[in-house]
Motif scaffolding. Sequence first.
Motif, short mmCIF file in Angstrom:
data_model
loop_
_atom_site.label_atom_id
_atom_site.label_comp_id
_atom_site.label_asym_id
_atom_site.label_seq_id
_atom_site.Cartn_x
_atom_site.Cartn_y
_atom_site.Cartn_z
N ASP A 38 11.97 32.90 20.33
CA ASP A 38 12.50 32.76 18.97
C ASP A 38 11.87 31.59 18.23
O ASP A 38 12.41 31.12 17.22
CB ASP A 38 14.02 32.59 19.01
CG ASP A 38 14.75 33.90 19.24
OD1 ASP A 38 14.12 34.97 19.06
OD2 ASP A 38 15.93 33.87 19.59
N ALA A 39 10.73 31.13 18.70
CA ALA A 39 10.04 30.01 18.06
C ALA A 39 9.53 30.39 16.68
O ALA A 39 9.24 31.56 16.40
CB ALA A 39 8.88 29.53 18.93
N LEU A 40 9.41 29.39 15.82
CA LEU A 40 8.84 29.53 14.49
C LEU A 40 7.45 28.89 14.53
O LEU A 40 7.31 27.76 14.99
CB LEU A 40 9.69 28.77 13.46
CG LEU A 40 11.19 29.01 13.46
CD1 LEU A 40 11.89 27.99 12.57
CD2 LEU A 40 11.49 30.43 13.02
N TRP A 41 6.44 29.60 14.05
CA TRP A 41 5.07 29.06 14.05
C TRP A 41 4.67 28.77 12.62
O TRP A 41 4.61 29.67 11.78
CB TRP A 41 4.12 30.05 14.69
CG TRP A 41 2.71 29.60 14.82
CD1 TRP A 41 2.23 28.31 14.76
CD2 TRP A 41 1.57 30.42 15.05
NE1 TRP A 41 0.87 28.30 14.94
CE2 TRP A 41 0.44 29.58 15.12
CE3 TRP A 41 1.39 31.80 15.19
CZ2 TRP A 41 -0.85 30.07 15.33
CZ3 TRP A 41 0.11 32.29 15.41
CH2 TRP A 41 -0.99 31.43 15.48
N ILE A 42 4.39 27.51 12.31
CA ILE A 42 3.90 27.13 10.99
C ILE A 42 2.38 27.31 11.02
O ILE A 42 1.68 26.57 11.71
CB ILE A 42 4.24 25.66 10.66
CG1 ILE A 42 5.71 25.33 10.94
CG2 ILE A 42 3.83 25.33 9.23
CD1 ILE A 42 6.71 26.15 10.19
#
Length: 167
Positions: free
Chosen positions: A110-114
Amino acid sequence: RIRTAVGSAIDLLKSLQDDELEFVVVSRRMVQHSTHHSIVASLGWVELAVLVRPAHPLAGRRVSDRDLARFPVVGGSPADKLGVRKEGAYESTIMCDNYEALRKVTLESDALWIAARCLARGELVPLKGPSIAKPNELVVVAATGRTLSPIAEKLIEECRELLARAG
């Protein structure tokens, strides 16, 4: 002979200063005035986005920066040494300069990648609404007073064309 290096803007600019690299490509926001290097060309623009896996709990919804706080953020090396501090919602909890590793973590969690929107490649989806989702100019930086080699000029032009197609 072409040698590439991957790293934080801080590390790449240091390698440029130490004459280990002929030029570097970084975000314009990461370049501070220096007598050692200068921007020699604009490579183009990418749109920053918060990328997630399609089944992520936030996918498909309009979100605010506050909604992001419950999820880990993955990204490259921190920029605070250059005076460019990431805002709280975008502070990386997992830092890595290998984009394929970041892609894999994002696809499997569920990580967010910028990252640049074009890195989604149909496998990831950009979230709608975060304040960081905006255009970001990539520039070529070289040692002040240095003339780039013909192969460097050709490589920069190829990168510019690739970026324009990915746009």
